[in-house]
Scaffold this motif. Structure first.
Motif, PDB file in Angstrom:
ATOM      1  N   ALA A   1       0.817  -1.212   0.000  1.00 27.45           N
ATOM      2  CA  ALA A   1       0.000   0.000   0.000  1.00 27.45           C
ATOM      3  C   ALA A   1       0.852   1.263   0.000  1.00 27.45           C
ATOM      4  O   ALA A   1       0.422   2.318  -0.476  1.00 27.45           O
ATOM      5  N   ALA A   2       2.088   1.146   0.525  1.00 28.36           N
ATOM      6  CA  ALA A   2       3.013   2.284   0.538  1.00 28.36           C
ATOM      7  C   ALA A   2       3.823   2.380  -0.750  1.00 28.36           C
ATOM      8  O   ALA A   2       4.725   3.221  -0.851  1.00 28.36           O
ATOM      9  N   GLY A   3       3.524   1.524  -1.721  1.00 34.18           N
ATOM     10  CA  GLY A   3       4.211   1.576  -3.003  1.00 34.18           C
ATOM     11  C   GLY A   3       5.499   0.798  -3.056  1.00 34.18           C
ATOM     12  O   GLY A   3       6.289   0.966  -3.995  1.00 34.18           O
ATOM     13  N   LEU A   4       5.729  -0.078  -2.081  1.00 32.57           N
ATOM     14  CA  LEU A   4       6.955  -0.870  -2.036  1.00 32.57           C
ATOM     15  C   LEU A   4       6.713  -2.256  -2.630  1.00 32.57           C
ATOM     16  O   LEU A   4       5.580  -2.742  -2.672  1.00 32.57           O
ATOM     17  N   ALA A   5       7.793  -2.874  -3.069  1.00 32.45           N
ATOM     18  CA  ALA A   5       7.727  -4.233  -3.617  1.00 32.45           C
ATOM     19  C   ALA A   5       8.758  -5.092  -2.881  1.00 32.45           C
ATOM     20  O   ALA A   5       9.811  -5.438  -3.427  1.00 32.45           O
ATOM     21  N   PRO A   6       8.495  -5.418  -1.617  1.00 32.68           N
ATOM     22  CA  PRO A   6       9.501  -6.114  -0.815  1.00 32.68           C
ATOM     23  C   PRO A   6       9.769  -7.538  -1.287  1.00 32.68           C
ATOM     24  O   PRO A   6       8.896  -8.209  -1.830  1.00 32.68           O
ATOM     25  N   LEU A   7      10.990  -7.972  -1.048  1.00 27.64           N
ATOM     26  CA  LEU A   7      11.381  -9.356  -1.288  1.00 27.64           C
ATOM     27  C   LEU A   7      11.532 -10.035   0.066  1.00 27.64           C
ATOM     28  O   LEU A   7      12.218  -9.512   0.952  1.00 27.64           O
ATOM     29  N   VAL A   8      10.907 -11.193   0.235  1.00 29.80           N
ATOM     30  CA  VAL A   8      10.862 -11.863   1.533  1.00 29.80           C
ATOM     31  C   VAL A   8      11.607 -13.182   1.462  1.00 29.80           C
ATOM     32  O   VAL A   8      11.415 -13.979   0.532  1.00 29.80           O
ATOM     33  N   ARG A   9      12.464 -13.435   2.445  1.00 28.91           N
ATOM     34  CA  ARG A   9      13.130 -14.731   2.614  1.00 28.91           C
ATOM     35  C   ARG A   9      12.709 -15.284   3.961  1.00 28.91           C
ATOM     36  O   ARG A   9      12.888 -14.628   4.996  1.00 28.91           O
ATOM     37  N   LEU A  10      12.149 -16.488   3.959  1.00 25.14           N
ATOM     38  CA  LEU A  10      11.757 -17.141   5.200  1.00 25.14           C
ATOM     39  C   LEU A  10      12.915 -17.954   5.758  1.00 25.14           C
ATOM     40  O   LEU A  10      13.642 -18.613   5.012  1.00 25.14           O
ATOM     41  N   LEU A  11      13.080 -17.915   7.076  1.00 25.77           N
ATOM     42  CA  LEU A  11      14.110 -18.686   7.778  1.00 25.77           C
ATOM     43  C   LEU A  11      15.459 -18.574   7.064  1.00 25.77           C
ATOM     44  O   LEU A  11      16.051 -19.579   6.628  1.00 25.77           O
TER      45      LEU A  11
END
Length: 329
Positions: free
Chosen positions: A78-88
């Motif tokens: 919603a803030a215009g970001l495109a985060p990349l997520v790594r689990l563990l």
């Protein structure tokens, strides 16, 4: 899209939204660390807020942290970001559950961004729901929401619902006979009338909902036999709408995915004008967890029992201040 790390005020707002997620007994077992020079926000488990008797494997803890991670992704989109997520990301550091790279390139996830208004509106409702059908189109949207996070959502038939209600009652009986489980429930719940200093965590008496009269909806009774001033009785829905959220495997990464799927489903429920509550009681006992799943379904491991329908919204639960949750380096 951004090439510069978000400033601390923007990350503080993201964490505030993340922290509205549901968690077992509202223990809020999460912590965040922002590495501002590289724009990485880390999610940690706060094992001091674990429930070792109720949740000995920390499955519920991971579910709650996964729900917080989903809220974070929604707020970031919603803030215009495109985060990349790594689990563990670090096997040597089990409390580090996820790394969120906030400087990812590309367009933000529009489907997630549209869920942003529901973050602050979503509350567990332990109040009676109306005996009204949930439209099939809405149920399909909820299935798709769970699937988008790598989980499954299954709506059991009438016979299975009755079996689930019996398993909930069985789990309640086991809890009543276990002083250590009762002790954890008492530690994280408040039966005193509102007023004075308000705790920033746990479940308050006003959120317990009324006692059930003549019905058996799957709603956890946090009173656990204790008197709660002003708490009355009510008839709940006779035919509760139940959904089972599950995964193919049953390890920490699956629990994190299930937590994200759970919150994505709950945000969709809120967006559709419905309400929900969750219970893990029959999943907290090995003797009953295996019996929760439908043997005719492909769901291998049930992670949460969800009650949804038409009804009043529940009260907002207390939240810890972001200053207690966020460390900036």
């Amino acid at each position: 899209m951004t090439a510069q790390p978000p400033d601390v005020s923007a990350v503080t707002a993201l964490v505030a939204d993340a922290a509205t997620a549901p968690s077992l007994h509202n223990a809020q077992p999460w912590a965040f660390r922002y590495l501002r020079d590289i724009g990485v926000l880390r999610l940690y488990a706060d094992f001091e807020r674990a429930l070792p008797r109720t949740d000995p494997d920390n499955r519920g803890l991971h579910l709650g942290c996964g729900a917080a991670l989903l809220n974070l992704r929604v707020a970031a989109a919603a803030a215009g970001l495109a985060p990349l997520v790594r689990l563990l990301p670090d096997p040597a550091c089990p409390e580090l559950l996820a790394e969120v790279h906030l400087c990812g390139t590309g367009p933000p996830d529009g489907a997630l961004a549209r869920l942003s208004p529901a973050i602050r509106r979503r509350h567990s409702s332990r109040l009676p729901f109306r005996d009204e059908a949930v439209p099939a189109a809405v149920l399909e949207k909820l299935r798709e929401a769970a699937g988008a996070e790598g989980a499954q959502l299954f709506f059991p038939g009438a016979w299975h619902v009755q079996s689930l209600l019996e398993l909930v009652r069985d789990a309640e009986g086991r809890e009543a006979r276990d002083p250590e489980v009762r002790g954890e429930t008492e530690q994280w719940t408040r039966t005193d009338p509102p007023g004075g200093d308000v705790a920033a965590d746990g479940v308050s008496g006003e959120a317990f909902g009324p006692r059930q009269r003549g019905t058996s909806a799957p709603v956890r009774d946090f009173a656990a036999g204790r008197p709660v001033p002003g708490r009355g009785w009510a008839a709940f829905e006779k035919n509760p709408h139940i959904a089972l959220l599950g995964t193919v495997h049953d390890g920490p990464v699956d629990w994190l995915r299930a937590g994200q799927a759970l919150e994505r489903v709950l945000l969709h429920v809120t967006t559709e004008g419905l309400v929900a509550s969750v219970t893990s009681q029959p999943l907290e006992w090995p003797e009953t967890r295996w019996a929760v799943r439908d043997p005719a379904s492909s769901m291998a491991h049930v992670q949460m029992v969800i009650r949804l329908g038409h009804g009043p919204e529940g009260p907002a639960s207390p939240r810890r201040p972001v200053a207690e949750l966020l460390d900036v380096l």
